[in-house]
Design a protein around this motif. Structure first.
Motif, PDB file in Angstrom:
ATOM      1  N   THR A 132       6.197   4.486  -5.605  1.00  0.00           N
ATOM      2  CA  THR A 132       4.992   3.890  -5.022  1.00  0.00           C
ATOM      3  C   THR A 132       3.734   4.483  -5.649  1.00  0.00           C
ATOM      4  OG1 THR A 132       5.152   5.468  -3.174  1.00  0.00           O
ATOM      5  CG2 THR A 132       6.073   3.259  -2.832  1.00  0.00           C
ATOM      6  N   GLU A 133       3.773   5.787  -5.966  1.00  0.00           N
ATOM      7  CA  GLU A 133       2.629   6.389  -6.663  1.00  0.00           C
ATOM      8  C   GLU A 133       2.447   5.742  -8.038  1.00  0.00           C
ATOM      9  OE1 GLU A 133       2.661  10.646  -6.898  1.00  0.00           O
ATOM     10  OE2 GLU A 133       3.581  10.841  -4.910  1.00  0.00           O
ATOM     11  N   LYS A 134       3.553   5.495  -8.713  1.00  0.00           N
ATOM     12  CA  LYS A 134       3.473   4.884 -10.039  1.00  0.00           C
ATOM     13  C   LYS A 134       2.933   3.456  -9.944  1.00  0.00           C
ATOM     14  CE  LYS A 134       7.169   7.745 -11.964  1.00  0.00           C
ATOM     15  NZ  LYS A 134       8.533   7.786 -12.571  1.00  0.00           N
ATOM     16  N   ALA A 164      -1.103  -1.985  -8.784  1.00  0.00           N
ATOM     17  CA  ALA A 164      -0.459  -2.893  -7.827  1.00  0.00           C
ATOM     18  C   ALA A 164      -1.228  -2.883  -6.513  1.00  0.00           C
ATOM     19  CB  ALA A 164       0.981  -2.472  -7.607  1.00  0.00           C
ATOM     20  N   ASP A 165      -1.232  -4.042  -5.844  1.00  0.00           N
ATOM     21  CA  ASP A 165      -1.949  -4.207  -4.578  1.00  0.00           C
ATOM     22  C   ASP A 165      -0.922  -4.210  -3.448  1.00  0.00           C
ATOM     23  OD1 ASP A 165      -3.657  -4.778  -2.522  1.00  0.00           O
ATOM     24  OD2 ASP A 165      -4.270  -6.772  -3.250  1.00  0.00           O
ATOM     25  N   PHE A 166      -0.832  -3.095  -2.697  1.00  0.00           N
ATOM     26  CA  PHE A 166       0.176  -3.004  -1.642  1.00  0.00           C
ATOM     27  C   PHE A 166      -0.240  -1.986  -0.592  1.00  0.00           C
ATOM     28  CE2 PHE A 166       1.261   0.353  -4.621  1.00  0.00           C
ATOM     29  CZ  PHE A 166       1.643   1.405  -3.811  1.00  0.00           C
ATOM     30  N   ASP A 167       0.441  -2.058   0.555  1.00  0.00           N
ATOM     31  CA  ASP A 167       0.295  -1.086   1.628  1.00  0.00           C
ATOM     32  C   ASP A 167       1.688  -0.651   2.069  1.00  0.00           C
ATOM     33  OD1 ASP A 167      -2.570  -1.313   1.878  1.00  0.00           O
ATOM     34  OD2 ASP A 167      -2.219  -3.258   2.852  1.00  0.00           O
ATOM     35  N   ILE A 168       1.785   0.586   2.587  1.00  0.00           N
ATOM     36  CA  ILE A 168       3.035   1.078   3.147  1.00  0.00           C
ATOM     37  C   ILE A 168       2.811   1.402   4.621  1.00  0.00           C
ATOM     38  CG2 ILE A 168       4.849   2.830   3.049  1.00  0.00           C
ATOM     39  CD1 ILE A 168       4.198   3.332   0.173  1.00  0.00           C
ATOM     40  N   THR A 169       3.690   0.904   5.476  1.00  0.00           N
ATOM     41  CA  THR A 169       3.648   1.238   6.886  1.00  0.00           C
ATOM     42  C   THR A 169       5.012   1.731   7.312  1.00  0.00           C
ATOM     43  OG1 THR A 169       4.139  -1.075   7.459  1.00  0.00           O
ATOM     44  CG2 THR A 169       1.821  -0.411   7.441  1.00  0.00           C
TER      45      THR A 169
END
Length: 441
Positions: free
Chosen positions: A425-427, A433-438
């Protein structure tokens, strides 16, 4: 707790990623340290789940594992090796299949081993029969017990003449790890010869093993009484490198993969070029990029090394959904590796899977009702969807499909991807990249 990745697609991935040691080598090299009577040092170690699992398993068996806080190098000292409780092994192994490879080294070190019922990615039967048969040929006694299998060798392990019906990577590793300290000579025919196997042989040779590789897939091991430690830099992960290469193609991006090795990826690079991907090969890595214009369809078969790796297949199939024409992919290594295409079809891809061998020669899955060939028609516009990750490579393939798709995708089960992709996800964030983590319960 589990994580959900919400991806807003359509953004080309551009920038630089670094790839470290191979998932298919590092855990096995860690296990090899059990064979020595001195500490070993393993360098270029990635921060992945499989490394954590093996670290825990080794520590349970009395191996001291120290991680350098700056370099990430591991020092592994097996001098206090001991038997571990079966319940603890089961708890720490999780869904990893690594414990089966501890058997030979543990028998040499402490006289016995226990392996829990094994998990792993759901991409085929992947039976452990090869492993158990190999251990029996070395003289081991295999007993089924509640929750797993107990293996011992009251008279020690001795060399054997072994023929594998299929060049299984895992079974070849089992032979290498068991034979190096077995009494006498072991001759293995039908062996796997992947770069990770050769690197494991290099590790064992540094420890004092005597191993020769013949041109006909025969490996000969002369057993020695004792082994020392090793100091080794793991080869880079060619599977992760190929995955980022496919991500550049699918998202019409431009990614420099630091650590990617031309030597270990030649078959992939030829295929990538045929599809129409661009590359610049350097000393410290490879730049992969979309040239613009149309991508070319392919007819492709997976195979054991030096063929086209099965782990490269899934990310490339996503790229082939954007090729101009009909591509055919024949999977000959794992029988159920096209399960991941269901999600791609829901995203708008045109993919048909077949039981027939749609390749140049029939494979071992023909006439056995396995959906192991795919016909991909393109280009198609992928659309965002809800996706649950099925396995390691399929999961990363779903990620890059979501990154290329129009609209928003919700991806669950992403923890599986941590097994083989370091800080992915860091990479992705570094590549734009356009994203969110929940997190969810």
């Amino acid at each position: 707790m589990s994580s959900v990745l919400t991806i807003r697609g359509g953004v080309p991935l551009t920038g630089r990623v670094s790839v470290r040691g191979a998932k298919n080598l590092v855990p096995k090299a860690m296990v090899a340290a059990l064979l020595g009577n001195e500490p070993s040092v393993l360098r270029n170690v990635p921060e992945i789940k499989d490394v954590e699992v093996v670290t825990s398993l080794l520590q349970l068996h009395g191996v001291t594992v120290v991680k350098d806080p700056l370099s990430g190098d591991l020092t592994l000292d097996p001098k206090a090796a001991k038997t571990a409780p079966s319940t603890a092994i089961d708890a720490h192994a999780g869904d990893s299949r690594i414990p089966i490879l501890l058997c030979g080294p543990l028998i040499h070190a402490i006289g016995e081993a226990f392996i829990p019922d094994l998990g792993g990615c759901k991409i085929g039967d992947r039976p452990i029969d090869y492993h158990l048969n190999v251990l029996r040929q070395f003289g081991a006694v295999v007993e089924k017990r509640p929750g797993g299998i107990h293996i011992s060798a009251p008279k020690g392990l001795h060399g054997a003449k072994i023929n594998l019906p299929y060049p299984s990577v895992g079974a070849t590793e089992q032979v290498l790890l068991s034979a190096t300290r077995a009494e006498g000579i072991t001759e293995l025919s039908g062996a796997a010869t992947e770069p990770e196997i050769i690197d494991l042989i290099a590790v064992l040779q540094k420890m004092g093993a005597i191993i020769s590789v013949q041109t006909d897939r025969t490996i000969r091991i002369e057993g020695v009484r004792d082994l020392g430690g090793y100091n080794h830099r793991a080869l880079s992960d060619r599977n992760e490198s190929a995955s980022w290469a496919s991500a550049a193609l699918v998202t019409r991006g431009d990614i420099f993969v630091e650590g990617a090795s031309q030597r270990d990826m030649m078959t992939f690079l030829n295929t990538y070029r045929k599809v129409g991907g661009g590359m610049d090969i350097g000393e410290d890595g490879i730049r992969f990029y979309h040239r613009g214009g149309k991508l070319n369809p392919l007819v492709l078969e997976t195979d054991v090394h030096p063929g086209f790796m099965t782990d490269w297949q899934q990310p490339l199939v996503v790229a082939l959904t954007q090729a101009d024409g009909v591509s055919i992919v024949h999977e000959t290594v794992y029988e159920n590796r096209f399960g991941f295409t269901d999600a791609l079809i829901r995203m708008g891809a045109s993919i048909q899977v077949h039981r027939e061998c749609l390749g140049s020669v029939p494979c071992r899955f023909g006439q056995r009702n396995f959906l192991h060939s795919a016909v991909i028609s393109g280009p198609t516009q992928l659309k965002g969807a809800d996706i649950d990750v099925p396995d390691l490579r399929g999961g990363f393939s779903h990620l890059i499909a979501a990154l290329a798709a129009s609209g928003t995708s919700r991806v669950t089960g992403i923890d599986i991807i941590n097994r083989g992709y370091e800080r992915f996800t860091e990479k992705l964030s570094g590549l734009g990249a356009d994203f969110d983590i929940t997190s969810t319960k």
